[in-house]
Design an enzyme around this catalytic site. Structure first.
Site, PDB file in Angstrom:
ATOM      1  N   THR A 105       6.943  53.724  17.807  1.00  0.00           N
ATOM      2  CA  THR A 105       6.479  53.503  16.343  1.00  0.00           C
ATOM      3  C   THR A 105       6.127  52.095  15.940  1.00  0.00           C
ATOM      4  OG1 THR A 105       7.600  53.281  14.003  1.00  0.00           O
ATOM      5  CG2 THR A 105       8.991  52.585  15.923  1.00  0.00           C
ATOM      6  N   TYR A 129      16.197  50.736  12.993  1.00  0.00           N
ATOM      7  CA  TYR A 129      15.389  51.719  13.427  1.00  0.00           C
ATOM      8  C   TYR A 129      14.473  50.976  14.270  1.00  0.00           C
ATOM      9  CZ  TYR A 129      11.610  55.107  13.615  1.00  0.00           C
ATOM     10  OH  TYR A 129      10.516  55.753  14.080  1.00  0.00           O
TER      11      TYR A 129
END
Length: 296
Positions: A105, A129
């Site tokens: 990501t 995250y």
């Protein structure tokens, strides 16, 4: 040309990108997509067993813990799925002599830059995250072997929870919305991401003139804010009566801090694997046509 008899293990096939991968990977070989009952990333034994039993030529891991705010409350679960499971997959792939394609990501970056991030920029995540996804990258790289890590950003589709679906739902409920305008990135349609991934996988399975293992950015060109994306979505889908007001991140409280700028420079993957150049706006237009075709 890739071997059409290749065996492909696809994890996360019910997610946004994973669902689209079922279609785009099919021409490359036999796609095996076990559900969570068979392969649970919280159960590392099931991960090892799945690879050992199938003996795939290619593993595509589209499974992840993607709830950015939820990860702040469940850091252990996020770490298990985003870091520990990829490590085990890398080890199992090496034993099977398989290629591993794994998604990461833009949130591995802290957003302090103001020019697009390349693969040479050092990760510096600012939320749980992002840290767990960075740790997953590092775990795969530490194992080594034949692997490709694809960092993508701001993924949307007709499935699951995502920004575009949320905006369309809210536009049907209210004619005035506020959207954050100081976070900049590259929206990515899951369908395009799956097509681009299949191009990469085709080269890997062909096993000739294959670029080196490593990390590549996979997104369109251009950039926008969440506010800019919302306006583009409403223009594409005919919600011209919906008024959108830009607000700062400070006016929209979230459990996890968000990086201000995570634009990915994807020129490396285009040069290495021949992934076609496309803008994020072109992807959104294709997505709108895709949605329209499914209603017919």
């Amino acid at each position: 040309m890739p071997d059409a008899t290749a065996s492909i293990l696809l994890l996360g096939a019910t997610g946004q990108v994973g669902h689209a991968l079922r279609r785009t990977l099919a021409p490359l070989g036999a796609v095996h997509a076990p559900g969570r009952a068979a392969v649970d990333l919280m159960d590392l034994k099931s991960v090892r067993a799945a690879v050992r039993e199938l003996g795939p030529d290619l593993i595509v891991n589209a499974a992840a813990y993607t709830d950015v705010d939820g990860a702040e409350e469940e850091p252990g679960r996020a770490a298990q799925i985003n870091a520990e499971a990829p490590r085990v997959l890398a080890e199992a792939a090496q034993e099977a002599r398989a290629w591993l394609v794994h998604y990461s990501t833009d949130y591995v970056f802290g957003g302090t830059e103001r020019t697009p991030y390349t693969e040479d920029n050092a990760p510096n995540p600012i939320n749980v995250y992002g840290r767990t996804k960075r740790d997953g990258e590092a775990a795969i790289q530490a194992v080594g072997g034949r692997h490709v890590i694809l960092r993508t950003s701001w993924v949307y589709s007709r499935r699951r929870s995502n920004f575009v679906r949320t905006m369309l739902r809210l536009a049907a409920e209210d004619d005035r919305l506020t959207v954050v305008d100081d976070q900049i990135g590259v929206p990515t349609w899951a369908g395009w991401c799956a097509e681009a991934t299949a191009s990469v996988c085709g080269r890997l399975l062909a096993d000739s003139d294959v670029p080196e293992a490593g990390c590549y950015h996979l997104a369109g060109t251009g950039q926008t804010s969440w506010y800019g994306l919302a306006r583009a979505v409403f223009a594409q889908f005919g919600h011209t009566d919906t008024a959108v007001e830009p607000v700062s991140s400070g006016e929209y409280e979230t459990a996890a801090p968000r990086p201000a700028y995570t634009v990915l420079d994807s020129s490396h993957v285009r040069a290495a694997f021949g992934v076609p150049t496309t803008t994020w706006a072109e992807q959104l237009s294709r997505f709108r046509r895709h949605v329209a075709s499914l209603k017919d």
